[in-house]
Design a protein around this motif. Structure first.
Motif, PDB file in Angstrom:
ATOM      1  N   ASN A  98      24.111  -3.497  96.448  1.00 46.84           N
ATOM      2  CA  ASN A  98      23.831  -4.867  95.998  1.00 46.84           C
ATOM      3  C   ASN A  98      23.162  -5.698  97.103  1.00 46.84           C
ATOM      4  N   LYS A  99      21.824  -5.706  97.080  1.00 45.60           N
ATOM      5  CA  LYS A  99      21.092  -6.390  98.171  1.00 45.60           C
ATOM      6  C   LYS A  99      21.287  -7.898  98.153  1.00 45.60           C
ATOM      7  N   GLN A 100      21.464  -8.472  96.948  1.00 47.74           N
ATOM      8  CA  GLN A 100      21.661  -9.926  96.922  1.00 47.74           C
ATOM      9  C   GLN A 100      22.952 -10.302  97.648  1.00 47.74           C
ATOM     10  N   ILE A 151       6.970  -1.635 102.031  1.00 45.77           N
ATOM     11  CA  ILE A 151       6.923  -1.752 100.573  1.00 45.77           C
ATOM     12  C   ILE A 151       8.357  -1.539 100.139  1.00 45.77           C
ATOM     13  N   LEU A 152       8.997  -2.615  99.707  1.00 43.22           N
ATOM     14  CA  LEU A 152      10.452  -2.587  99.539  1.00 43.22           C
ATOM     15  C   LEU A 152      10.873  -2.736  98.081  1.00 43.22           C
ATOM     16  N   ASN A 153       9.900  -2.801  97.189  1.00 49.16           N
ATOM     17  CA  ASN A 153      10.266  -2.922  95.777  1.00 49.16           C
ATOM     18  C   ASN A 153       9.518  -1.876  94.962  1.00 49.16           C
ATOM     19  N   GLY A 154      10.291  -0.978  94.355  1.00 44.83           N
ATOM     20  CA  GLY A 154       9.700   0.125  93.604  1.00 44.83           C
ATOM     21  C   GLY A 154       9.008  -0.348  92.340  1.00 44.83           C
ATOM     22  N   THR A 155       9.599  -1.340  91.683  1.00 44.26           N
ATOM     23  CA  THR A 155       9.052  -1.810  90.408  1.00 44.26           C
ATOM     24  C   THR A 155       7.635  -2.360  90.598  1.00 44.26           C
ATOM     25  N   THR A 156       7.451  -3.241  91.579  1.00 47.24           N
ATOM     26  CA  THR A 156       6.120  -3.847  91.758  1.00 47.24           C
ATOM     27  C   THR A 156       5.119  -2.807  92.262  1.00 47.24           C
ATOM     28  N   GLY A 181      14.450   2.629  84.703  1.00 45.65           N
ATOM     29  CA  GLY A 181      15.628   2.168  85.435  1.00 45.65           C
ATOM     30  C   GLY A 181      15.307   1.669  86.827  1.00 45.65           C
ATOM     31  N   TYR A 182      14.053   1.280  87.078  1.00 46.26           N
ATOM     32  CA  TYR A 182      13.693   0.783  88.415  1.00 46.26           C
ATOM     33  C   TYR A 182      13.936  -0.717  88.552  1.00 46.26           C
ATOM     34  N   ALA A 183      13.702  -1.440  87.444  1.00 49.13           N
ATOM     35  CA  ALA A 183      13.687  -2.906  87.535  1.00 49.13           C
ATOM     36  C   ALA A 183      15.095  -3.486  87.575  1.00 49.13           C
ATOM     37  N   GLU A 184      15.194  -4.702  88.124  1.00 47.74           N
ATOM     38  CA  GLU A 184      16.453  -5.443  88.103  1.00 47.74           C
ATOM     39  C   GLU A 184      16.757  -5.871  86.665  1.00 47.74           C
ATOM     40  N   ALA A 185      18.030  -6.269  86.435  1.00 44.39           N
ATOM     41  CA  ALA A 185      18.411  -6.743  85.093  1.00 44.39           C
ATOM     42  C   ALA A 185      17.471  -7.884  84.680  1.00 44.39           C
ATOM     43  N   ALA A 189      13.105 -11.082  89.547  1.00 45.56           N
ATOM     44  CA  ALA A 189      13.434 -10.846  90.960  1.00 45.56           C
ATOM     45  C   ALA A 189      12.501  -9.809  91.577  1.00 45.56           C
ATOM     46  N   ASP A 190      12.083  -8.824  90.790  1.00 48.45           N
ATOM     47  CA  ASP A 190      11.132  -7.823  91.289  1.00 48.45           C
ATOM     48  C   ASP A 190       9.744  -8.447  91.421  1.00 48.45           C
ATOM     49  N   VAL A 191       9.286  -8.994  90.295  1.00 51.58           N
ATOM     50  CA  VAL A 191       7.895  -9.425  90.175  1.00 51.58           C
ATOM     51  C   VAL A 191       7.565 -10.582  91.115  1.00 51.58           C
ATOM     52  N   ILE A 194      11.460 -11.564  95.063  1.00 53.08           N
ATOM     53  CA  ILE A 194      12.807 -11.973  95.515  1.00 53.08           C
ATOM     54  C   ILE A 194      13.625 -10.750  95.941  1.00 53.08           C
ATOM     55  N   ASP A 195      13.509  -9.669  95.177  1.00 53.67           N
ATOM     56  CA  ASP A 195      14.240  -8.443  95.529  1.00 53.67           C
ATOM     57  C   ASP A 195      13.748  -7.915  96.892  1.00 53.67           C
ATOM     58  N   ALA A 196      12.443  -7.868  97.066  1.00 54.90           N
ATOM     59  CA  ALA A 196      11.905  -7.423  98.368  1.00 54.90           C
ATOM     60  C   ALA A 196      12.333  -8.386  99.465  1.00 54.90           C
ATOM     61  N   ARG A 198      15.161 -10.136  99.636  1.00 52.37           N
ATOM     62  CA  ARG A 198      16.565  -9.888 100.021  1.00 52.37           C
ATOM     63  C   ARG A 198      16.648  -8.682 100.957  1.00 52.37           C
ATOM     64  N   LYS A 199      15.858  -7.646 100.638  1.00 57.66           N
ATOM     65  CA  LYS A 199      15.868  -6.438 101.483  1.00 57.66           C
ATOM     66  C   LYS A 199      15.282  -6.756 102.865  1.00 57.66           C
ATOM     67  N   THR A 200      14.250  -7.592 102.885  1.00 61.40           N
ATOM     68  CA  THR A 200      13.661  -7.998 104.166  1.00 61.40           C
ATOM     69  C   THR A 200      14.702  -8.730 105.008  1.00 61.40           C
ATOM     70  N   ARG A 294      11.858   7.589  97.635  1.00 63.03           N
ATOM     71  CA  ARG A 294      12.015   6.858  96.369  1.00 63.03           C
ATOM     72  C   ARG A 294      12.878   5.620  96.576  1.00 63.03           C
ATOM     73  N   GLY A 295      12.282   4.469  96.258  1.00 67.81           N
ATOM     74  CA  GLY A 295      12.948   3.200  96.552  1.00 67.81           C
ATOM     75  C   GLY A 295      13.823   2.675  95.447  1.00 67.81           C
ATOM     76  N   ALA A 296      13.833   3.334  94.300  1.00 71.08           N
ATOM     77  CA  ALA A 296      14.655   2.866  93.181  1.00 71.08           C
ATOM     78  C   ALA A 296      14.916   4.061  92.273  1.00 71.08           C
ATOM     79  N   GLY A 297      15.809   3.853  91.321  1.00 70.55           N
ATOM     80  CA  GLY A 297      16.118   4.926  90.370  1.00 70.55           C
ATOM     81  C   GLY A 297      17.550   5.395  90.543  1.00 70.55           C
TER      82      GLY A 297
HETATM   83  N1  HSE Z   1      14.548  -3.275  91.354  1.00 74.85           N
HETATM   84  C1  HSE Z   1      14.580  -2.600  92.601  1.00 74.85           C
HETATM   85  C2  HSE Z   1      13.205  -1.993  92.864  1.00 74.85           C
HETATM   86  C3  HSE Z   1      15.648  -1.548  92.583  1.00 74.85           C
HETATM   87  O1  HSE Z   1      12.400  -1.938  91.936  1.00 74.85           O
HETATM   88  O2  HSE Z   1      12.922  -1.592  93.981  1.00 74.85           O
HETATM   89  C4  HSE Z   1      15.969  -0.955  93.907  1.00 74.85           C
HETATM   90  O3  HSE Z   1      16.492  -1.909  94.784  1.00 74.85           O
END
Ligand code: HSE
Length: 397
Positions: A98-100, A151-156, A181-185, A189-191, A194-196, A198-200, A294-297
């Motif tokens: 949970n990165k947040q 590159i910290l977000n798999g979805t984007t 199953g890559y994207a956040e709920a 946050a991905d697009v 914001i997700d990247a 939090r990881k930063t 692989r950054g997500a999944g």
């Molecule tokens: N939604 C995130 C991503 C999941 O696409 O990278 C992994 O943290």
């Protein structure tokens, strides 16, 4: 038999249960004892293979002395924060993706874990299945870390790759990333970066030893990115990628931000595609070190969680000190950073040259796309104020 609990049965939670079952023999061999998921906390009961293990009552986990490690895959900071605190207070190790929660409350939760003599581990929170936090805090421990970008977000990255390679529409590519199953709920946050972001923050916390408040970090995603700029950049030998960056500034301050960047195609980061992530860490002794995977999944992220579970059990009584100071002083505005900028303007090369002096032209057809020399973000703003700017993107340089 070592028993653990999993909180949340979404993509990552399901992956954790699967990895524990499918890799039972390897895990037992390494731990010297079998590992078993005893309880799964869910909000709503679902039929399926894990139905017998489900509960909707956290107290059952909290009061069960047989459960030594709790894997939190609920997400967000509400219930996840409360249950993490209670699990640590109950003397259980906690592992999370949970990165947040780690970005916002990690410092406090690590302190609590230390007080209770247990571990709070979160390798899966950055880079999914890529080991990056352990190398940063252990293998590179003898370095002063000067910069991290990735590159910290798999979805984007998946969306950008599909749009560029096959001309897919943004909305279709996003739907595909969600289905995998890559994207956040909430994929905003991905697009929106914001997700990247939090990881930063987590990378910066660990690298620089000070809390980096996500609210202070400018985060820009890919929703305003124009395919036209991506194509102009590509013809000129660059790729456009969404990067999170954390940089130690020459005066001793630190900064961090997320934004799209042009990356020269010779840089291995430029060729990181699909759901893959990559992180470059620059140490003053190692130079550049790059991590890729692989950054997500489901399974990659679960792999990092289960490895953390095993580490909690093997590190006696708790994992070596990791953490950072709650003081956030020394954080500076990323506009202080000097870099090259890509501009596309409605106007001519003369307009561009009047604003910036010498520029490198990438295309000229009524609109002009060009690269500036290295300048600060403040100067990029000030010098372009009389231009009709259609796009402005940083160049990784
Ligand atoms: N939604 C995130 C991503 C999941 O696409 O990278 C992994 O943290």
């Amino acid at each position: 038999m070592i028993q653990i609990a999993v909180m949340g049965l979404g993509t990552v939670g399901t992956g954790v249960v699967k990895v524990v079952a499918e890799n039972a023999r390897q895990i037992e061999h390494k731990l010297g004892e079998a590992l078993q998921v005893k309880t799964i906390l869910v909000r709503r009961f679902k039929d399926g293979p894990y139905r017998q293990l489900m509960t909707d009552d956290f107290q059952k986990i909290e009061e069960d002395d047989a459960i030594r490690v709790v894997v939190e895959t609920i997400g967000g900071v509400g219930a996840a924060y409360e249950y993490t605190k209670r699990a640590l207070l109950a003397g259980k190790h906690v592992v999370t993706a949970n990165k947040q929660l780690v970005a916002e409350r990690g410092c406090e939760l690590l302190e609590l874990a230390k007080k209770k003599n247990v571990s709070y581990l979160f390798e899966a929170s950055v880079g999914g299945g890529i080991p990056v936090l352990h190398p940063l805090t252990q293998c590179m421990a003898a370095n002063r870390i000067d910069e991290i970008y990735g590159i910290l977000n798999g979805t984007t990255n998946y969306i950008l790759t599909r749009m560029v390679r096959t001309g897919a529409f943004f909305s279709d590519a996003l739907r595909e990333a969600q289905a995998k199953g890559y994207a956040e709920a909430d994929p905003t946050a991905d697009v929106e970066g914001i997700d990247a972001g939090r990881k930063t923050c987590i990378l910066a916390d660990l690298a620089f030893g000070h809390q980096v408040d996500p609210a202070a970090v400018p985060m820009e995603g890919i929703s305003k990115l124009s395919l036209r700029d991506v194509k102009i950049a590509q013809r000129a030998g660059y790729r456009v990628k969404l990067l999170g960056r954390a940089v130690r500034l020459p005066g001793g301050g630190r900064t961090a931000y997320v934004a799209p960047h042009l990356i020269a195609e010779e840089n291995p980061m430029a060729n990181v595609e699909d759901v893959f992530n990559a992180v470059m860490i620059r140490g003053n002794a190692t130079g550049d070190v790059m991590f890729y995977g692989r950054g997500a999944g489901e399974l990659p992220t679960a792999s990092a969680c289960v490895a953390d579970v095993m580490e909690c059990l093997q590190a006696s009584p708790r994992r070596e000190e990791i953490g950072w100071s709650a003081e956030s002083d020394g954080f500076e505005n990323p506009l202080e950073l000097h870099t090259r900028y890509y501009f596309r303007i409605e106007g001519s090369l003369t307009d561009a040259a009047m604003a910036f002096g010498q520029v490198e032209v990438l295309s000229e057809d009524g609109e002009t796309a060009f690269l500036t020399d290295r300048i600060s973000g403040e100067d990029a703003r000030a010098q372009s104020r009389f231009l009709n700017v259609l796009s402005c993107i940083r160049v990784l340089a």
